[in-house]
Design a protein around this motif. Structure first.
Motif, short mmCIF file in Angstrom:
data_model
loop_
_atom_site.label_atom_id
_atom_site.label_comp_id
_atom_site.label_asym_id
_atom_site.label_seq_id
_atom_site.Cartn_x
_atom_site.Cartn_y
_atom_site.Cartn_z
N THR A 162 1.91 -14.68 31.83
CA THR A 162 0.98 -14.51 32.95
C THR A 162 1.72 -14.37 34.28
O THR A 162 1.13 -13.95 35.25
N ASP A 163 3.01 -14.76 34.32
CA ASP A 163 3.74 -14.87 35.57
C ASP A 163 3.09 -15.99 36.40
O ASP A 163 2.21 -16.70 35.91
N GLY A 164 3.50 -16.15 37.64
CA GLY A 164 2.92 -17.22 38.47
C GLY A 164 1.47 -16.95 38.79
O GLY A 164 1.02 -15.81 38.82
N ILE B 264 15.83 -13.68 33.16
CA ILE B 264 15.94 -13.09 34.50
C ILE B 264 14.85 -12.04 34.72
O ILE B 264 14.46 -11.35 33.78
N HIS B 265 14.33 -11.94 35.95
CA HIS B 265 13.42 -10.85 36.31
C HIS B 265 14.25 -9.56 36.40
O HIS B 265 15.25 -9.54 37.11
N VAL B 266 13.81 -8.51 35.73
CA VAL B 266 14.56 -7.24 35.77
C VAL B 266 13.62 -6.05 35.98
O VAL B 266 12.61 -5.92 35.29
N ASP C 218 12.21 -10.54 32.13
CA ASP C 218 10.82 -10.60 32.55
C ASP C 218 10.48 -9.30 33.27
O ASP C 218 11.26 -8.83 34.10
N HIS C 219 9.35 -8.73 32.92
CA HIS C 219 8.79 -7.51 33.54
C HIS C 219 9.31 -6.21 32.92
O HIS C 219 8.57 -5.54 32.25
N ALA C 220 10.57 -5.82 33.22
CA ALA C 220 11.11 -4.56 32.67
C ALA C 220 10.13 -3.40 32.87
O ALA C 220 9.79 -2.70 31.92
N GLY D 104 4.90 -16.51 27.83
CA GLY D 104 6.33 -16.21 27.87
C GLY D 104 6.97 -16.21 29.25
O GLY D 104 8.20 -16.18 29.37
N HIS D 105 6.15 -16.22 30.31
CA HIS D 105 6.75 -16.25 31.66
C HIS D 105 5.78 -16.84 32.67
O HIS D 105 4.70 -16.29 32.90
N THR D 106 6.17 -18.00 33.24
CA THR D 106 5.33 -18.64 34.25
C THR D 106 6.20 -19.18 35.38
O THR D 106 7.42 -19.34 35.24
N HIS D 107 5.54 -19.42 36.51
CA HIS D 107 6.08 -20.27 37.57
C HIS D 107 4.95 -21.29 37.75
O HIS D 107 4.12 -21.15 38.65
N ALA D 108 4.89 -22.27 36.85
CA ALA D 108 3.68 -23.08 36.67
C ALA D 108 3.19 -23.73 37.97
O ALA D 108 1.99 -23.71 38.26
#
Ligand SMILES: [Zn+2]
Length: 439
Positions: free
Chosen positions: A302-304, A214-216, A251-253, A66-70
């Motif tokens: 996983t995020d980046g 958005i990262h929050v 993303d994150h919260a 659900g969230h990457t910076h591939a």
């Protein structure tokens, strides 16, 4: 006799439907890009152009990152174990301001290879040069929700911040009818985007019915900065700008108060949980059980790669389940079924793709993986959900089908030359070393 393009047979199907139905010795029938039937062995005679034998393993929906910076796969291990600002200012930012389209294409292909090999079929990406991300995903045969990162300073891709929204609109037009790629609008964060940019980004997202991502509230310093600047928590700030709604994905919260969590639930906002990144960067622990109790849709990411350092959703699921048990000192929170749903159907729902993917049901796109269970760490098997979350690894995935196309078989990628991709990645690493040493 009925004829199909692909039949997957001889395995237990974890459908991840509303009842988490499991079909022992099941069969999945695929025509074109679509699952046309899900049934049992011993159904009426049928024929297929290709039959995939699951060899008694588990057949489940492809996992959703659900969230990457591939493309950050090319920064993996460049620098670790540093305070966040030192890591960003001395390593990541100096390198990121020099990256180009080729770098993003190479890094994303490498990431796609890693993700497919570990059972992910969809990823939601935020980075620079996202057209190249989409191109790489398309070449790899992976499903991707892509969005160019927007912020108030110049980008090595689109230059002046003013051009970021125009670039996003170019992406929306270019990829509109692609079977695998869809586009989201992705302002980076509340501390890098002005209220004006956030409102305009939201307008584009709502005009085109696309998610706004958005990262929050990832770190405490971020929350303090937003409170100082606007006198509000990050969620309050979003609410005052009119941005809370069902197509907003946070993303994150991590750092939320009770009011924030109630607002997220009330407005149908979606959340992507990134436990390993939050642990590695010492950001904190997101209140995921509290959000789930309020009925919030939560996916997992996983995020980046530079803050994880892998793209394996099996380890991410394992961490997610255990982290919250340890925090709550309660082993009943975040049970295996809940966590597997976060990586499949709930992840799909978070990204707005629940009608297409996330479960094995007739009419859905054929995004399916097979996990081989004839291995010591998966034998015997009392409960497949338990094994997938607590015992399996990405390397246990043997076959991957995305959009009806077999992209990996017997642990081998079929869409890409892995040696060539790793060769290009090693070449890029020489450049990265140079960028970082020159500051
Ligand atoms: Zn991120």
């Amino acid at each position: 006799m009925e004829s199909y393009d692909i039949i997957i047979r001889n395995g237990s199907i974890l459908t991840m439907d509303a009842d988490n139905s499991v079909i022992e010795d099941g069969r999945v029938y695929i025509n074109g890009d679509t699952i046309v039937r899900v049934g049992h062995c011993g159904d009426e005679a049928s024929d297929a152009k290709k039959t995939i034998d699951a060899q008694g393993g588990l057949i489940l929906p492809g996992l959703i990152n659900g969230h990457t910076h591939a493309a950050m796969s090319l920064f993996r291990g460049l620098a670790d174990d540093l305070p966040l600002m030192e890591w960003l200012n001395h390593y990541i930012f100096p390198a990121e301001k020099r990256i180009d389209a080729r770098f993003v294409y190479t890094g994303t292909l490498l990431a796609c290879a890693e993700m497919i090999l570990s059972g992910a079929t969809t990823f939601c990406d935020m980075y620079l040069f996202e057209d190249q991300t989409a191109e790489a995903a398309s070449r790899a045969g992976m499903r991707c929700l892509a969005g160019e990162v927007l912020y108030d300073f110049p980008s090595p891709n689109y230059g002046d911040p003013e051009n970021g929204l125009a670039y996003t609109e170019f992406l929306i037009r270019k990829w509109e009818h692609h079977p695998l790629i869809s586009i989201a609008v992705e302002p980076h964060s509340l501390f890098t985007c002005s209220p004006d940019l956030l409102i305009r980004a939201n307008q584009i997202a709502s005009d085109h019915h696309l998610p706004l991502i958005i990262h929050v509230a990832e770190t405490l310093p971020e929350v303090m900065e937003i409170k100082e600047r606007y006198g509000k928590t990050p969620v309050e700030h979003l609410e005052s700008l009119g941005l809370l709604g069902p197509s907003l994905i946070m993303d994150h919260a991590v750092h939320l108060d009770t009011w924030d969590m109630d607002q997220i639930a009330e407005h149908g906002v979606k959340v992507i949980h990134n436990p390993e990144s939050n642990m590695k960067l010492a950001s904190g622990i997101a209140p995921i059980p509290e959000l789930l109790n309020r009925g919030v849709t939560v996916g997992i990411g996983t995020d980046g790669c530079a803050s994880n350092n892998n793209l394996d959703l099996f380890t991410e699921m394992d961490m997610a389940a255990k982290l919250h048990k340890a925090r709550a000192m309660d082993p009943t929170v975040m049970d295996a079924v809940t966590v597997l749903r976060m990586a499949t159907i709930e992840g799909a729902r978070a990204l707005g793709l629940q009608d297409l993917i996330g479960s094995i049901e007739t009419g859905k796109k054929a995004d399916i993986i097979i996990v081989e269970t004839n291995r010591p760490h998966l034998t015997p098997m009392y409960n497949p959900f338990s094994h997938l979350v607590y015992a399996a690894r990405g390397s246990d995935v043997s076959h991957v089908v995305i959009n009806g196309r077999l992209v990996m078989a017997h642990g081998k990628l079929l869409t890409m030359d892995l040696e060539e991709i790793m060769g290009h990645a090693r070449e890029s690493s020489m450049q990265v070393r140079e960028w970082v040493s020159n500051g």
